[in-house]
Design a protein around this motif. Structure first.
Motif, PDB file in Angstrom:
ATOM      1  N   CYS A  12       0.733  -1.381   0.069  1.00 30.21           N
ATOM      2  CA  CYS A  12       0.085  -0.097   0.012  1.00 30.21           C
ATOM      3  C   CYS A  12       0.998   1.249  -0.065  1.00 30.21           C
ATOM      4  O   CYS A  12       0.437   2.339  -0.562  1.00 30.21           O
ATOM      5  CB  CYS A  12      -1.022   0.125   1.120  1.00 30.21           C
ATOM      6  N   TYR A  16       0.984   4.608  -2.923  1.00 30.66           N
ATOM      7  CA  TYR A  16       0.492   5.701  -2.059  1.00 30.66           C
ATOM      8  C   TYR A  16       1.401   6.920  -2.149  1.00 30.66           C
ATOM      9  O   TYR A  16       1.316   8.062  -2.327  1.00 30.66           O
ATOM     10  CB  TYR A  16       0.121   5.463  -0.439  1.00 30.66           C
ATOM     11  N   ILE A  23       9.843   2.264  -9.373  1.00 26.60           N
ATOM     12  CA  ILE A  23      10.151   2.554 -10.711  1.00 26.60           C
ATOM     13  C   ILE A  23      11.551   2.135 -10.653  1.00 26.60           C
ATOM     14  O   ILE A  23      12.175   1.504 -11.405  1.00 26.60           O
ATOM     15  CB  ILE A  23      10.060   4.225 -10.863  1.00 26.60           C
ATOM     16  N   MET A  39       0.090  -8.635  -9.582  1.00 26.62           N
ATOM     17  CA  MET A  39      -0.954  -9.411  -8.850  1.00 26.62           C
ATOM     18  C   MET A  39      -2.513  -9.391  -9.607  1.00 26.62           C
ATOM     19  O   MET A  39      -2.752  -8.414  -9.883  1.00 26.62           O
ATOM     20  CB  MET A  39      -1.243  -9.074  -7.439  1.00 26.62           C
ATOM     21  N   PRO A  40      -3.112 -10.547  -9.700  1.00 27.61           N
ATOM     22  CA  PRO A  40      -4.297 -10.589 -10.535  1.00 27.61           C
ATOM     23  C   PRO A  40      -5.273  -9.596  -9.861  1.00 27.61           C
ATOM     24  O   PRO A  40      -6.028  -8.930 -10.585  1.00 27.61           O
ATOM     25  CB  PRO A  40      -4.749 -12.098 -10.515  1.00 27.61           C
ATOM     26  N   ASP A  41      -5.248  -9.439  -8.299  1.00 25.77           N
ATOM     27  CA  ASP A  41      -6.067  -8.615  -7.875  1.00 25.77           C
ATOM     28  C   ASP A  41      -5.483  -8.267  -6.525  1.00 25.77           C
ATOM     29  O   ASP A  41      -4.412  -9.104  -6.185  1.00 25.77           O
ATOM     30  CB  ASP A  41      -7.613  -9.079  -7.608  1.00 25.77           C
ATOM     31  N   PHE A  42      -5.977  -7.433  -5.811  1.00 29.18           N
ATOM     32  CA  PHE A  42      -5.119  -7.065  -4.465  1.00 29.18           C
ATOM     33  C   PHE A  42      -6.012  -6.840  -3.283  1.00 29.18           C
ATOM     34  O   PHE A  42      -6.872  -6.466  -3.265  1.00 29.18           O
ATOM     35  CB  PHE A  42      -4.393  -5.721  -4.967  1.00 29.18           C
ATOM     36  N   CYS A  44      -4.405  -5.567   0.942  1.00 32.49           N
ATOM     37  CA  CYS A  44      -3.176  -5.334   1.823  1.00 32.49           C
ATOM     38  C   CYS A  44      -2.716  -6.546   2.572  1.00 32.49           C
ATOM     39  O   CYS A  44      -3.732  -7.477   2.741  1.00 32.49           O
ATOM     40  CB  CYS A  44      -3.908  -4.304   2.970  1.00 32.49           C
TER      41      CYS A  44
ATOM     42  N   TYR B 132      -6.630  -1.140  -0.382  1.00 31.12           N
ATOM     43  CA  TYR B 132      -5.352  -0.413   0.062  1.00 31.12           C
ATOM     44  C   TYR B 132      -5.556   0.005   1.457  1.00 31.12           C
ATOM     45  O   TYR B 132      -6.708   0.562   1.605  1.00 31.12           O
ATOM     46  CB  TYR B 132      -4.800   0.487  -0.944  1.00 31.12           C
ATOM     47  N   TYR B 134      -4.488   2.860   2.609  1.00 30.14           N
ATOM     48  CA  TYR B 134      -4.172   4.365   2.365  1.00 30.14           C
ATOM     49  C   TYR B 134      -5.079   4.525   1.016  1.00 30.14           C
ATOM     50  O   TYR B 134      -5.250   4.005  -0.017  1.00 30.14           O
ATOM     51  CB  TYR B 134      -2.940   4.930   2.162  1.00 30.14           C
ATOM     52  N   LYS B 135      -5.951   5.677   1.408  1.00 22.93           N
ATOM     53  CA  LYS B 135      -6.644   6.252  -0.055  1.00 22.93           C
ATOM     54  C   LYS B 135      -5.706   6.820  -1.232  1.00 22.93           C
ATOM     55  O   LYS B 135      -5.349   7.761  -1.071  1.00 22.93           O
ATOM     56  CB  LYS B 135      -7.734   7.137   0.349  1.00 22.93           C
ATOM     57  N   ILE B 136      -5.387   6.029  -2.205  1.00 25.44           N
ATOM     58  CA  ILE B 136      -4.605   6.492  -3.112  1.00 25.44           C
ATOM     59  C   ILE B 136      -5.456   7.357  -4.195  1.00 25.44           C
ATOM     60  O   ILE B 136      -6.378   7.029  -4.912  1.00 25.44           O
ATOM     61  CB  ILE B 136      -4.044   5.226  -3.903  1.00 25.44           C
ATOM     62  N   ARG B 140      -2.713  10.288  -8.521  1.00 29.14           N
ATOM     63  CA  ARG B 140      -1.590   9.421  -8.496  1.00 29.14           C
ATOM     64  C   ARG B 140      -1.712   8.455  -9.550  1.00 29.14           C
ATOM     65  O   ARG B 140      -0.817   7.697  -9.790  1.00 29.14           O
ATOM     66  CB  ARG B 140      -1.223   9.058  -6.862  1.00 29.14           C
ATOM     67  N   ARG B 144       1.035   7.383 -12.510  1.00 28.54           N
ATOM     68  CA  ARG B 144       1.388   5.948 -12.772  1.00 28.54           C
ATOM     69  C   ARG B 144       1.220   5.815 -14.333  1.00 28.54           C
ATOM     70  O   ARG B 144       2.652   5.560 -14.806  1.00 28.54           O
ATOM     71  CB  ARG B 144       0.504   4.947 -12.208  1.00 28.54           C
ATOM     72  N   ARG B 147       4.250   7.908 -16.163  1.00 28.89           N
ATOM     73  CA  ARG B 147       5.235   7.326 -15.878  1.00 28.89           C
ATOM     74  C   ARG B 147       5.589   5.944 -16.472  1.00 28.89           C
ATOM     75  O   ARG B 147       6.374   5.392 -16.374  1.00 28.89           O
ATOM     76  CB  ARG B 147       5.682   7.062 -14.364  1.00 28.89           C
ATOM     77  N   LEU B 149       3.910   3.175 -15.919  1.00 35.83           N
ATOM     78  CA  LEU B 149       4.007   2.150 -14.780  1.00 35.83           C
ATOM     79  C   LEU B 149       2.378   1.249 -15.169  1.00 35.83           C
ATOM     80  O   LEU B 149       1.608   2.102 -15.696  1.00 35.83           O
ATOM     81  CB  LEU B 149       3.727   2.669 -13.446  1.00 35.83           C
ATOM     82  N   PRO B 150       2.670  -0.117 -14.981  1.00 35.18           N
ATOM     83  CA  PRO B 150       1.253  -0.763 -15.173  1.00 35.18           C
ATOM     84  C   PRO B 150       0.195  -0.176 -14.247  1.00 35.18           C
ATOM     85  O   PRO B 150       0.385   0.204 -13.291  1.00 35.18           O
ATOM     86  CB  PRO B 150       1.628  -2.218 -14.695  1.00 35.18           C
ATOM     87  N   LEU B 152      -2.301  -0.157 -11.550  1.00 39.60           N
ATOM     88  CA  LEU B 152      -2.272  -0.870 -10.062  1.00 39.60           C
ATOM     89  C   LEU B 152      -3.205  -1.895  -9.951  1.00 39.60           C
ATOM     90  O   LEU B 152      -4.569  -1.619 -10.685  1.00 39.60           O
ATOM     91  CB  LEU B 152      -2.948   0.401  -9.016  1.00 39.60           C
ATOM     92  N   PRO B 153      -3.105  -3.113  -9.443  1.00 38.54           N
ATOM     93  CA  PRO B 153      -4.003  -4.208  -9.091  1.00 38.54           C
ATOM     94  C   PRO B 153      -5.175  -3.846  -8.849  1.00 38.54           C
ATOM     95  O   PRO B 153      -5.260  -3.092  -7.699  1.00 38.54           O
ATOM     96  CB  PRO B 153      -3.210  -5.181  -8.412  1.00 38.54           C
ATOM     97  N   LYS B 154      -6.555  -4.266  -9.434  1.00 36.58           N
ATOM     98  CA  LYS B 154      -7.655  -3.773  -8.784  1.00 36.58           C
ATOM     99  C   LYS B 154      -7.784  -4.587  -7.434  1.00 36.58           C
ATOM    100  O   LYS B 154      -7.525  -5.897  -7.172  1.00 36.58           O
ATOM    101  CB  LYS B 154      -8.701  -4.202  -9.839  1.00 36.58           C
TER     102      LYS B 154
END
Lengths: 294, 184
Positions: A12, A16, A23, A39-42, A44, B132, B134-136, B140, B144, B147, B149-150, B152-154
């Motif tokens: 996380c 964040y 990177i 990861m296929p899904d996430f 914490c 997550y 933290y609330k992203i 941000r 990503r 930049r 970046l892939p 973010l995983p759902k």
């Protein structure tokens, strides 16, 4: 030989706050021929839930482990907290039948079952043990000779020892030191190297972690290290992001840049400061960059 | 409160001690070996938190558990100062997992007293809502992309919510009283 592949467990804090770690890690791992899958899904890792409900934390960790097992891949983490939590849960559920049954009962609700077929590694283990020193040495294009730094391995990379089966000494961790020396930089010893950063309790008390971090920064400064090298986003935030506040609180100047190890390695691989997002650091590593590029 | 009264209150009365408490705890993962603690004090001597706190003392926690001082333990906020560095766990000559005992006691405060520090409630709610802790912010996520970046995983919110239900933590969150900062 096919290239080694891992499932990247980002955690996380990194998405964040610390894209610079992600990177730089992706760049150096790619350079070393490591394939990273998402990861296929996430969810914490579960670390912050351990304090309030251990069963919840274990079930969350087990879900990620099952998810990795379904992909047939080992997990690599960049965060000490994620590594510690997922690895400890993995070992515990493999060894403790009673707990495994309990957690599997929970997992049945989401049609999953913990079978313990996957491993959890921190990027330090992947670099030092799976890729190996030889290959890393060969990837160095710009040795960082005459650079003097210090390391902070953090806690969950090495402790508790009974869960971390990698070949490092929790009382005197040397794995990160060896990785640092591969870049050509010198790694200086300092007082109380294995002391905790204190960040895990910052949500309930700020004074204690600030005092702990001040001590650490003092000890690093005392040996004239030009930078502190970390491998955990929590430790990094404590020493970099909070360094100006620590300086103000104690009216004491440190000015010590704090780099992710992957940024240091990336510099030695001749990536630019921009490519490694060194401009994102709170304490600017201007002098260090001038010396390298000089 | 006069000094005399305060002094009197600190005396441990025999009725406060519950000799069965320790047997309840040794059934919990991480606290199994607490009866082996012989009070050498290595944990407190090496604890990085104890160096800077007037209240957090792992050896004292182990002794209070052995004596069965449940009420005093669970109402002491210092319990939340353990940073889980695991130095005490690695150095205990008796292999007592002090940090594990602290975790078991914190879990008890949550379950039996319906209390936890505010920060843990915030992290848990973020997790439940976003996957997550933290609330992203959207910005941000867009950065990503810029930049390279892939994505973010759902989060798997359905799984997370089921796990919160089956462990009883959803109910815990509904009734919880939170408290703020813990004194040094």
């Amino acid at each position: 030989m096919s290239e080694p592949a891992y499932l990247l467990f980002l955690g996380c804090v990194i998405p964040y706050r610390l894209s610079s770690y992600e990177i730089s890690a992706r760049r150096v791992l790619e350079e070393l021929g490591v394939k990273l899958l998402e990861m296929p899904d996430f969810n914490c890792c579960g670390f912050p839930m351990e304090a309030t409900d251990y069963e919840l934390a274990l079930t969350l960790a087990a879900r990620s482990l099952c998810s990795a097992a379904q992909q047939g891949l080992d997990i690599v983490t960049l965060c000490n907290g994620c590594f510690g939590t997922l690895n400890k849960a993995n070992k515990t559920l493999k060894e403790n039948n009673e707990l495994r049954d309990k957690i599997n009962e929970n997992l049945r609700e989401i049609n999953m079952e913990f079978k313990g077929t996957t491993e959890v590694k921190h990027i330090v283990h992947v670099l030092a043990e799976d890729i190996g020193f030889e290959k890393i040495r060969n990837s160095i294009k710009r040795p960082l000779a005459e650079l003097h730094v210090s390391q902070h391995s953090g806690c969950h990379l090495v402790r508790p020892a009974k869960y971390v089966t990698h070949n490092d000494d929790p009382e005197n961790p040397t794995m990160l030191k060896k990785l640092i020396r591969l870049t050509g930089a010198e790694c200086l010893d300092y007082l109380d190297e294995s002391e905790c950063c204190g960040n895990p309790i910052i949500g309930v008390n700020e004074e204690i972690p600030f005092q702990m971090a001040r001590e650490k920064l003092r000890h690093v400064k005392a040996v004239k290290a030009q930078a502190l090298i970390t491998v955990c986003p929590f430790c990094h935030m404590m020493y970099d992001l909070d360094q100006p506040r620590i300086e103000r609180t104690f009216n004491e100047k440190f000015g010590i840049p704090v780099l992710h190890y992957t940024q240091l390695l990336g510099l030695a691989m001749e990536y630019t400061a921009e490519e490694l997002m060194l401009n994102q650091l709170r304490v600017k590593p201007t002098e260090l960059l001038n010396q390298i590029q000089g | 409160m006069s000094e005399t009264q305060e002094h009197v209150l600190n005396i441990i009365e025999a009725e406060e001690m519950n000799p069965k408490f320790k047997y309840e705890l040794i059934k919990k993962h991480g606290a199994e070996k607490l009866l082996l603690c012989f009070q050498c004090g290595t944990c407190t001597a090496d604890c990085p938190i104890s160096r800077f706190s007037d209240f957090y003392r792992p050896r004292k926690i182990a002794r209070m558990v052995q004596l069965g001082l449940k009420d005093r333990l669970l109402s002491d906020d210092a319990l939340w100062l353990c940073s889980t560095c695991f130095t005490c766990v690695d150095r205990c000559p008796q292999n007592v997992e002090i940090a594990g005992i602290a975790r078991v006691l914190r879990n008890m405060v949550v379950k039996e007293r319906s209390a936890m520090p505010l920060v843990f409630e915030e992290l848990a709610l973020n997790l439940l809502q976003t996957g997550y802790v933290y609330k992203i912010p959207e910005s941000r996520l867009r950065r990503r992309e810029q930049r390279g970046l892939p994505l973010l995983p759902k989060p798997n919110l359905e799984h997370i919510s089921k796990i919160f239900e089956v462990t009883g933590f959803s109910r815990t969150l509904k009734n919880v009283k939170t408290f703020g900062k813990v004194k040094s």
